[in-house]
Write an enzyme that holds these catalytic residues in place. Structure first.
Site, short mmCIF file in Angstrom:
data_model
loop_
_atom_site.label_atom_id
_atom_site.label_comp_id
_atom_site.label_asym_id
_atom_site.label_seq_id
_atom_site.Cartn_x
_atom_site.Cartn_y
_atom_site.Cartn_z
N PRO A 1 0.79 -1.23 0.00
CA PRO A 1 0.00 0.00 0.00
C PRO A 1 0.83 1.29 0.00
O PRO A 1 1.83 1.41 0.71
CB PRO A 1 -0.82 -0.13 1.29
N CYS A 2 0.34 2.26 -0.78
CA CYS A 2 1.05 3.53 -0.97
C CYS A 2 0.69 4.63 0.03
O CYS A 2 1.52 5.50 0.30
CB CYS A 2 0.79 4.06 -2.38
N PRO A 3 -0.55 4.68 0.56
CA PRO A 3 -0.93 5.81 1.42
C PRO A 3 0.03 6.12 2.56
O PRO A 3 0.18 7.31 2.90
CB PRO A 3 -2.32 5.40 1.93
#
Length: 438
Positions: free
Chosen positions: A92-94
């Site tokens: 995940p990037c967030p």
């Protein structure tokens, strides 16, 4: 061609999967938490005849080493894939996104450190993890160093590289920060980042046929305007935020300069009955697909499941297939030991520099004062900058302090990230907000 197998975590709708397949890797397993994205991947995999299992659920829901697999509690078992050729994923990037709060280890979605621990358990020949540009910034310098240090301890050579999709045949900027690690030193000596194959043209050339599907009279003028540049980074977003639009305010301004209304996604291309010469069109799902690298040729054909917002999120969060293909091909070449080997020491000297305060704390035998730390870090850090660096460091690491003012000393404590701990805060977040995590 020798068969190389891959396990892919956080696989999404299949952008990386398709790229790796085209780089001649065969999937043994793909794991994805979003059911619709997993269905997209499964459907396309079956269509292409892939011998691949897709497991749906939290990728970190795995048995402890030596524990028996329980289908009610566990999604997959890493022990079934020990020695796989490649462990890949787009975790995940967030937690690292510039558009977000860059919470790093405090974000329940952060799986980068966990993926590194997974490397130690699965012992793949090679590793490929991709994320957003934010991970390459000073905020995460110590985090990156922790990753490299941990991989080194596990016996892996590793390197980071910021790649832009437009340099690999995709009509979009989309910088991605990629980690590649190799276990065998000889494999590592044969790894080289892929050569650039830039996209020739602009957004207008890429989308003209789709924009002119219904012979819209403004298509030619739009093409000229849209050819002034390539697409800004497409933002898929998360389940925590809004529907389908093309990103924050800055991105919307960039889209407007290309003649695109970024306030949503259209159901169809403009048509002469409803839209005149001065119409500012929105993009359709098919157009976004092209800009993300699912180009209009046989190799990259891909169909998406779900409604429009879900499809847009799947596409926007994907790793562009041509970029994954390029990096996957470079890894395959290393594993096959194609080409001339390089000097690893020289390559390491050219690698990205990391956080000197973290390095000094890590090397210290005991507590150090601010002056001692600054000296150990090279002596070129102003006291005010020292406090700033220490503040960033403390977001991802426990810093033990003692004393006050000039007598205060510092020691590096434990890394705060999730690496599989049974009592970590992420478990509560997943239990209470499972349907909002993506």
């Amino acid at each position: 061609m020798s068969e190389l197998r891959v396990v892919e975590i956080c696989a999404g709708a299949g952008g990386q999967s398709l790229g790796l397949h085209l780089a001649k890797f065969e999937h043994s397993l793909a794991v994805e938490i979003d059911e619709t994205a997993a269905k997209t991947l499964s459907t396309n995999g079956r269509r292409l005849g892939w011998d691949m299992r897709v497991a749906v659920g939290d990728v970190a829901a795995v048995p402890e080493p030596g524990e028996q697999f329980d289908g009610e509690r566990h999604v997959w078992n890493p022990d079934d894939y020990v020695g796989i050729d490649l462990l890949a994923g787009g975790v995940p990037c967030p937690p690292f996104s510039i558009a977000g709060k860059q919470l790093g280890t405090s974000d329940e979605r952060d799986l980068f450190a966990w993926a590194v621990e997974l490397v130690g358990r699965m012992k793949p020949r090679a590793v490929m993890l991709e994320n957003v540009r934010g991970l390459s910034m000073p905020r995460f310098a110590a985090y990156r160093q922790w990753v490299k240090d941990r991989l080194s301890k596990l016996g892996y050579w590793s390197d980071w590289k910021l790649l832009e999709a437009r340099d690999y045949g995709v009509p979009q900027l989309r910088p991605r920060f990629i980690l590649v690690a190799l276990h065998d030193e000889e494999d590592a000596r044969h790894f080289n980042w892929p050569k650039k194959t830039p996209y020739a043209g602009g957004v207008g050339d890429a989308l003209y046929d789709l924009m002119n599907t219904h012979r819209w009279p403004g298509a030619d003028a739009w093409r000229r305007k849209a050819n002034q540049g390539i697409a800004p980074t497409i933002v898929g977003g998360s389940k925590k935020h809004g529907g389908a639009d093309l990103g924050p305010t800055r991105a919307k301004r960039a889209w407007a300069e290309l003649g695109v209304d970024a306030m949503g996604i259209a159901n169809d291309a403009p048509n002469p009955k409803e839209h005149g010469l001065d119409h500012i069109p929105k993009l359709t799902i098919d157009m976004v697909k092209v800009l993300q690298g699912w180009l209009d040729d046989g190799d990259y054909a891909w169909n998406f499941e779900g409604r429009k917002t879900s499809q847009y999120r799947q596409i926007g969060n994907a790793f562009p297939p041509p970029v994954a293909r390029a990096v996957g091909g470079a890894i395959r070449a290393a594993l096959m030991r194609d080409g001339s080997p390089k000097d690893l020491a020289e390559a390491e000297a050219e690698a990205m520099q990391h956080e000197p305060i973290y390095v000094a704390l890590k090397a210290a035998d005991g507590p150090l004062s601010a002056k001692q730390l600054i000296k150990a870090a090279g002596g070129n850090i102003h006291p005010s900058e020292f406090e700033q660096r220490l503040g960033l460091l403390s977001r991802d690491f426990h810093i033990k302090t003692d004393g006050e003012d000039e007598d205060r000393t510092y020691m590096l404590g434990a890394f705060k990230g999730f690496v599989g701990q049974g009592d970590h805060d992420r478990h509560l977040a997943f239990a209470t907000a499972r349907n909002r995590i993506s």
